[in-house]
Each structure stands twice: as C-alpha cells, then as structure tokens.
Design a protein around this motif. Structure first.
Motif, PDB file in Angstrom:
ATOM      1  N   GLU A 163       2.477  -1.933   2.730  1.00  0.00           N
ATOM      2  CA  GLU A 163       1.588  -1.665   3.864  1.00  0.00           C
ATOM      3  C   GLU A 163       1.138  -0.207   3.903  1.00  0.00           C
ATOM      4  N   GLU A 164       1.949   0.694   3.395  1.00  0.00           N
ATOM      5  CA  GLU A 164       1.492   2.074   3.254  1.00  0.00           C
ATOM      6  C   GLU A 164       0.343   2.144   2.248  1.00  0.00           C
TER       7      GLU A 164
ATOM      8  N   TYR B   9      -1.781  -0.293   1.704  1.00  0.00           N
ATOM      9  CA  TYR B   9      -2.960  -0.852   2.381  1.00  0.00           C
ATOM     10  C   TYR B   9      -3.635   0.193   3.264  1.00  0.00           C
ATOM     11  N   ARG B  10      -2.825   1.039   3.900  1.00  0.00           N
ATOM     12  CA  ARG B  10      -3.401   2.104   4.751  1.00  0.00           C
ATOM     13  C   ARG B  10      -4.217   3.084   3.904  1.00  0.00           C
TER      14      ARG B  10
ATOM     15  N   GLY C  35      -7.437   1.474   2.979  1.00  0.00           N
ATOM     16  CA  GLY C  35      -8.359   1.495   4.107  1.00  0.00           C
ATOM     17  C   GLY C  35      -9.084   2.827   4.238  1.00  0.00           C
ATOM     18  N   GLU C  36      -8.391   3.907   3.894  1.00  0.00           N
ATOM     19  CA  GLU C  36      -9.017   5.231   3.941  1.00  0.00           C
ATOM     20  C   GLU C  36      -9.986   5.434   2.783  1.00  0.00           C
TER      21      GLU C  36
ATOM     22  N   VAL D 252      -3.534  -3.505   8.984  1.00  0.00           N
ATOM     23  CA  VAL D 252      -3.071  -2.281   8.335  1.00  0.00           C
ATOM     24  C   VAL D 252      -4.222  -1.595   7.601  1.00  0.00           C
TER      25      VAL D 252
ATOM     26  N   GLY E 291      -7.332  -1.632   8.384  1.00  0.00           N
ATOM     27  CA  GLY E 291      -8.131  -0.914   9.377  1.00  0.00           C
ATOM     28  C   GLY E 291      -9.400  -1.602   9.817  1.00  0.00           C
TER      29      GLY E 291
END
Length: 372
Positions: free
Chosen positions: A317-318, A320-321, A324-325, A347, A349
């Motif tokens: 999930e980190e 995925y973050r 997203g950025e 996650v 975003g």
C-alpha cells in the motif's frame, strides 16, 4: 474433418475478449460461454486457433456432451464416440479430468471407466485385444459438472500461455494470457509508447509489443496435435504462413520497462530477444520513486507486488501511494493496474474510470483503468 466442435477454456472474466479475438482472426463461429469459448471448424481451424489465440488456455476438440449419474451410463456414452476417427492402433490416449458437484465423484474411477470404454470401442474397430500406445499422444480430458459430462481431446499440449519466449522469469511472473488481456484492456495500439514501471521479467511489455506488431503468440512453439496422423500435413504450416504474412514491423510501437532488480532486467531482455521484440523495448534500472514521464503520450501498464506476492500489505500500500503521486491525471497519460487489493483506489488516491474483475490464478483481482 470439417465439422469439429472446439472448446477453448480461458481465465474467468476473459470469455468475451477470447471470443472477439478468435472472430477477429477469422474464426467467425466463436461464442463466449462461462469459462470458455466454443467454435466449429476443421483441422486448419484448430491449427489456426492454437497459433493466433492470445487469451485462450488451450484448444480442445469436444467429442461428446451427455449426462451420467452412474458408471454404466458413463461407459456406454464414451463407447459410442467414434474414437477410430481420432486414434490409430498405436496412438497413446491417457485420460485425465475433473468432477464437480456430481454423483460420479471419484476422478480415478472415472478415468478407468473412460479408458475401458475407449479400449472397447477401438478393439471392436481394429480387432485388437491390446494397444501398445507407443505413438502420438492424444490426451483425453473429461469434465463432469452437475452430472453433465464433456469428453474432449487436447490439441495444444502445453498450455497456450507458454509462448516459448519465457524460459526464465522473476519470482512472481504474470501469466502470459492474463498479461495479454491487460494489454487489450489498456487499448494498446501499434503507435503507442508503453511503460511498465515494475516490469519484472518483461511479460506485459513483450505481450504489448507482440500485439502491436501482430506477432501471433503461438508462432514459435509446437503443439501436440502436430504429431497426429489424422491432421493434414499442411494444416499447421498453412496457419503459420498466414500468421507470418500479417506481421507489421513498420509500426512505431516502443516501450520501456523499469525495475530495481538487475537480474530481473537481464531476464526481461533475454525474453524479449526470444520473442523477437527486443528492438522495441528498452529495460532500465529505476525505482518507482524516481519514475518520470519521457513522452507526451504514454500508456502505463503494471502488475505491482502485493501482499500475497513478494511484499506484505503495508509495503504494497505504500507502493500504491507512490504510484498515485507519480501517475498524475494528465492529458495523454493512461494507466492500467492489476491488484487483488480492494482498497487500491483509496490508497492510490482516485477512483478508476473503469474496472474489470479477473483472476490471477486462483486470486481474485481487479484491473483498474484510468483513461481520463
């Protein structure tokens, strides 16, 4: 034979894509059913389907479809099949299959009964009491579901996801047929620039390149039915010749694969070379945290590590973050991501423009597509 019926099992959720692909390749009778595609034709149709299908798992000849609740019914119906049209005196005919929610629950007993029924039929036709089975292999497959029995012959041998280019892979490669489906869902075209920021052994990009260049996935491998005496000698050669004639190396397709693992990148380069698309794909060491766009128009496709695969849930999930950025909502940028994590959109975003449920092996996944 001109009136054969074929079944092509596929990954659940890909039935429509499989049928469309076969129809696009001239097999007009292809019809989607639950977990498979049905079509009709001759041995040339069989050869063509094995060579061109990007999404089917194998091509089976359907010999019989009936209901049976006891071994006598099973034996009698199997013995009615014209096995002499498909098996010579020396051909091997092993039996394997599955039984689900049926009165005939014992797979091993069903195998024995089917084998005995085939032997009885062939004995009456060839006037033999014993079959040496030293010739070409004709794998008999059966599926018994809710007492409905389907008897089939496997024409493929190794599964069609084995294209022949991936002798080596990383620890958790995506299946070639599933990768091809993601390429289809990502709407990859011959003029696209495709990026996989976590490419592993390169399967997604190789499948994208093969589709863009119109390289048939089975062009450089063999199939068990090529050894069958019943199949016309030119069936596979004609199908391969036709497949080679439509390859388009004039297209502008290019791709880049990034990964942090040098060994995975070396495997990816080797696989791309074997697939004949090495000149279209660059493989570069780069962390997803350093990801940047190199072109105005890019199609990003990826199969990121997740909890059941390589990383634990928190690490996934980190990742995925970070995605997203890096995967910004921007004109000319399109993203297709597969994951089993139901919280991916949260996650990442933002909600996907489109989602598609597929199975990666036994793992239920979602393909998240961002086109806007």
């Amino acid at each position: 034979m001109n009136n054969l019926t074929f079944a092509a099992p596929c990954i659940l959720g890909l039935e429509g894509i499989c049928a469309n692909d076969l129809r696009f390749n001239g097999i007009d009778s292809a019809t989607a059913e639950n977990g498979r595609v049905i079509f009709t034709g001759d041995y040339y149709t069989m050869a063509k389907a094995n060579i061109v299908s990007r999404y089917c798992e194998r091509i089976l000849i359907v010999l019989a479809d009936f209901y049976a609740t006891d071994f006598e019914e099973l034996f009698d119906n199997v013995a009615k099949i014209e096995w002499e049209s498909f098996l010579s005196e020396t051909d091997a005919f092993p039996v394997q299959g599955r039984s689900l929610d049926s009165k005939l629950r014992s797979v091993s007993d069903c195998q024995k009964i089917i084998k005995k029924a085939v032997v009885k039929r062939l004995s009456s036709k060839y006037k033999l009491d014993w079959f040496e089975e030293s010739g070409a292999v004709h794998q008999i497959r059966f599926l018994i579901m809710s007492d409905r029995v389907r008897i089939m012959l496997d024409t493929s041998g190794e599964g069609l996801h084995k294209r022949g280019y991936r002798a080596d892979s990383n620890d958790a490669p995506i299946k070639e047929t599933l990768a091809a489906a993601m390429v289809d869902l990502a709407r990859v075209r011959p003029n696209h620039f495709v990026v996989d920021p976590m490419c592993g052994s390169g399967t997604l990009l190789i499948e994208a390149a093969m589709k863009a260049l119109k390289i048939a996935p089975g062009l450089n491998r063999s199939f068990v039915s090529e050894t069958w005496s019943q199949v016309p000698a030119d069936a596979f050669s004609k199908a391969r010749e036709e497949a080679r004639s439509i390859i388009n190396r004039d297209c502008t397709f290019k791709a880049i694969g990034y990964d942090i693992d040098e060994n995975a990148l070396a495997v990816a380069r080797s696989n791309a070379e074997k697939a004949g698309v090495a000149d279209r794909i660059a493989f570069i060491k780069r962390d997803i945290r350093d990801f940047e766009f190199d072109n105005d128009y890019e199609t990003v496709i990826c199969n990121p590590p997740y909890g059941e695969r390589l990383l634990d849930i928190d690490e996934a999930e980190e990742l995925y973050r970070v995605m997203g950025e890096k995967f910004r909502r921007e004109r000319g940028k399109y993203y297709t991501v597969i994951t089993p994590d139901d919280d991916f959109e949260k996650v990442f975003g933002r909600r996907a423009d489109k989602r598609r449920k597929l199975y990666n092996g036994t793992l239920k996944c979602q393909v998240y597509m961002y086109f806007k």
